[in-house]
Design an enzyme around this catalytic site. Structure first.
Site, short mmCIF file in Angstrom:
data_model
loop_
_atom_site.label_atom_id
_atom_site.label_comp_id
_atom_site.label_asym_id
_atom_site.label_seq_id
_atom_site.Cartn_x
_atom_site.Cartn_y
_atom_site.Cartn_z
N GLU A 104 -6.57 10.57 -0.85
CA GLU A 104 -6.77 12.03 -0.82
C GLU A 104 -8.14 12.45 -0.29
O GLU A 104 -8.84 13.24 -0.91
CB GLU A 104 -6.55 12.60 -2.22
CG GLU A 104 -5.16 12.33 -2.78
CD GLU A 104 -4.99 12.81 -4.21
OE1 GLU A 104 -5.92 13.47 -4.75
OE2 GLU A 104 -3.96 12.51 -4.82
N GLU A 142 4.52 8.31 -4.53
CA GLU A 142 4.33 8.92 -5.86
C GLU A 142 5.36 10.01 -6.13
O GLU A 142 5.04 11.04 -6.73
CB GLU A 142 2.91 9.53 -5.97
CG GLU A 142 1.79 8.56 -5.72
CD GLU A 142 0.41 9.19 -5.93
OE1 GLU A 142 0.33 10.28 -6.53
OE2 GLU A 142 -0.58 8.57 -5.50
#
Length: 588
Positions: free
Chosen positions: A128, A248
């Site tokens: 991220e 995820e």
């Protein structure tokens, strides 16, 4: 299910995140057994391994060891997450060169520690780093969290970190960049999706050793890629030689009107990944609903809060079964008993006997303790620190509260020092309900304590606190709240029975671990039935036996995680049923 998948696509991994606090729970192990790739939820992150300036790999070691018990592959997650440094590191140094050196040294220590682990196939090297406001033409990288900028001035951290990661991993380990909102949601490529794509493409052009991209896939019914949009994105990455993983996935019901919508999103993402040869991993972010970071109320996962499979799971399974060779003989459906609770007194378990976990609706907020674990009998054991006033403290998650109830627990202490039972309000007020003292040492006692009505606000936490600062060991079990508690009755609520019909699996025998898996279950009627069915394929044979959930796929050297688990569950159910019959006769 992973065995069925590998009959169709041997290069495809069906993954799940695991949580150390659940490792001793047999139903949890049943769920985990259906996957062939594990990812640590938090146990391998920087803020865990370096929560203080002391470097300790123990949490990640234990997570990896758990995967080894099942004989499955492992994903390291993650090495560098610029938005989530441990709090102490955010102010570690004002000199970016000092900060840079610490991070690179940390990454080297982690990778060197795990370099010889053959089960680790992937590392999420950077997590991220692309900001949410990035677009296809304007890419912004994170330099810290929302209130820190500890990486400001380190403009080449992507290149530096990936290159050093390649130097300290074996050549068979693939290195990934992992991010959210980069999945071509709603078909909009020009926003963050295009930014992540161009970010990776630019790194590849500089010979930065990025092997793949992880698309996290935290989606809901207002923000998602359909089959065509995701398949197209996977193809674009294939064109630049970048492997794609769904890393995820969870699908929140927050913005969905029906569960059918949720089911369609799950299946579309699974199909797009499974159908495309460049997508090789599909990982679910959490084993069951209550464990989800989103909260159980959004029911975002394929297994429900009672650890039973939902239609989402069967949709994916059936899609794979359709692709099995036409000459395969399919297992016939079998039925099994799933007990349900007659919860007329609104029992809310915090620590339930024989589960070896704190209920996922509660967080462990204990303080000033040396250790916390479950013993071989499923009791929670906490050792409170000498010269502190620590406590076993459990906090109701996700804004859930209680008021005017009863608390029940069984507890023993290793000395006669007093402890206080305290409830905490949502305004951080607290009330001492009872001081327990002069107990018989190392003997379990039942405690039933009334929680008074609080007209101003509700309660959200229960603590059992050391009253005099002496070292003390608290052992506790059968811990719950309820509207009423009958002191003469069993602590367990009465169980009823519901029949469930199953969709069975065909299993590969090529792996070195036990693959005698059982069927999975979906609800049907209210009668009790159990059957066992043997089935044969043209290449191997498998036995289908009725479980309570998906049966374990555990290694042969750990028999406790194999067939004995289901035997214990059946015996437990029979005993509870007998107790119910006796109580019914006595009450006539």
């Amino acid at each position: 299910m992973s065995d069925v998948i590998q009959k169709v696509r041997p290069d495809f991994y069906f993954g799940v995140t695991t949580t150390k606090s659940s490792f001793k729970n047999s139903k949890y192990n049943d769920i985990i057994s259906t996957y062939n790739l594990h990812v640590a939820g938090n146990e391998c992150k920087f803020y865990t391994l370096n929560s203080s300036e002391d470097f300790k790999t123990t949490p990640c070691d234990e997570s990896l060891a758990y995967a080894k018990k099942f004989g499955v592959a492992y994903r390291g997650h993650n090495l560098f997450w610029p938005a989530n440094s441990p709090s102490w590191f955010k102010t570690y140094s004002d000199d970016i060169e000092v900060t840079k050196k610490y991070i690179l040294d940390y990454i080297v220590k982690v990778l060197d520690h795990y370099k010889d682990e053959e089960s680790i196939l992937y590392w999420d090297v950077i997590n991220e780093s692309v900001c949410d406001n990035s677009t296809i033409n304007n890419i912004y990288l994170r330099t810290g969290s929302n209130n820190s900028n500890e990486f400001l001035g380190w403009d080449t951290y992507t290149e530096d970190i990936f290159k050093i990661a390649r130097e300290h991993t074996n050549s068979n380990v693939k290195l990934f960049y992992n991010d959210f909102n980069a999945e071509n949601n709603n078909g909009y490529f020009n926003g963050k999706t295009g930014a992540v794509y161009n970010y990776i493409k630019s790194m590849k052009s500089k010979d930065v050793p990025i092997d793949g991209v992880g698309l996290q896939m935290h989606i809901s019914c207002n923000y998602y890629p359909n089959y065509k949009q995701l398949y197209s994105l996977i193809s674009k990455y294939e064109d630049i030689n970048v492997e794609v993983h769904v890393t995820e996935i969870d699908v929140s019901m927050k913005n969905c009107e029906t569960h059918e919508q949720q089911r369609k999103l799950y299946l579309d993402v699974f199909k797009a990944c499974f159908d495309h040869p460049n997508c090789k991993v599909f990982t679910v972010w959490g084993a069951y609903d209550t464990e989800s970071w989103l909260g159980g109320e959004y029911v975002p996962l394929p297994f429900d809060s009672d650890m039973y499979p939902k239609d989402i799971y069967f949709d994916m399974l059936n899609y794979v079964l359709e692709k099995l060779p036409s000459d395969a003989t399919y297992p016939t459906p079998t039925s099994t008993v799933r007990p349900t609770i007659n919860n007329s007194n609104n029992y809310n378990y915090i620590i339930e006997p024989n589960t070896f976990i704190i209920n996922a609706n509660w967080d462990n907020w204990s303080w000033d303790y040396e250790s916390f674990d479950f013993d071989d009998d499923g009791n929670a054991v906490i050792v409170l620190t000498e010269a502190k006033y620590g406590a076993l403290s459990l906090h109701r998650k996700n804004g859930n509260v209680f008021n005017e109830r009863f608390i029940h627990f069984k507890m023993k202490l290793n000395n006669s020092y007093p402890v206080k039972v305290i409830v905490h309000s949502t305004l951080n007020e607290w009330i001492t309900l009872k001081t327990i003292e002069n107990v018989e040492i190392n003997k379990f006692e039942d405690y039933i304590i009334e929680v008074p009505f609080n007209e101003k606000n509700n309660y959200n936490k229960i603590s059992i606190q050391n009253s005099n600062g002496k070292s003390i060991t608290i052992t506790i079990n059968d811990f719950y709240t309820a509207d009423e508690i009958n002191e003469d009755s069993s602590s367990y609520p009465i169980l009823e029975s519901t029949e469930y019909y199953s969709t069975s699996e065909v299993h590969s025998t090529s792996r070195t671990i036990s693959t005698s898996k059982t069927t999975t279950v979906i609800p049907k009627t209210t009668t009790i039935a159990m059957t066992t069915t043997s089935i044969t394929t043209t290449t191997n044979s498998s036995t289908v036996v009725p479980p309570t959930t998906v049966q374990n796929q555990s290694p042969t050297e750990d028999p406790e995680l194999q067939n004995g688990t289901n035997d214990i569950k059946r015996i437990h159910f029979v005993l509870i049923t007998i107790t119910f019959i006796i109580n019914t006769i006595l009450n006539i």
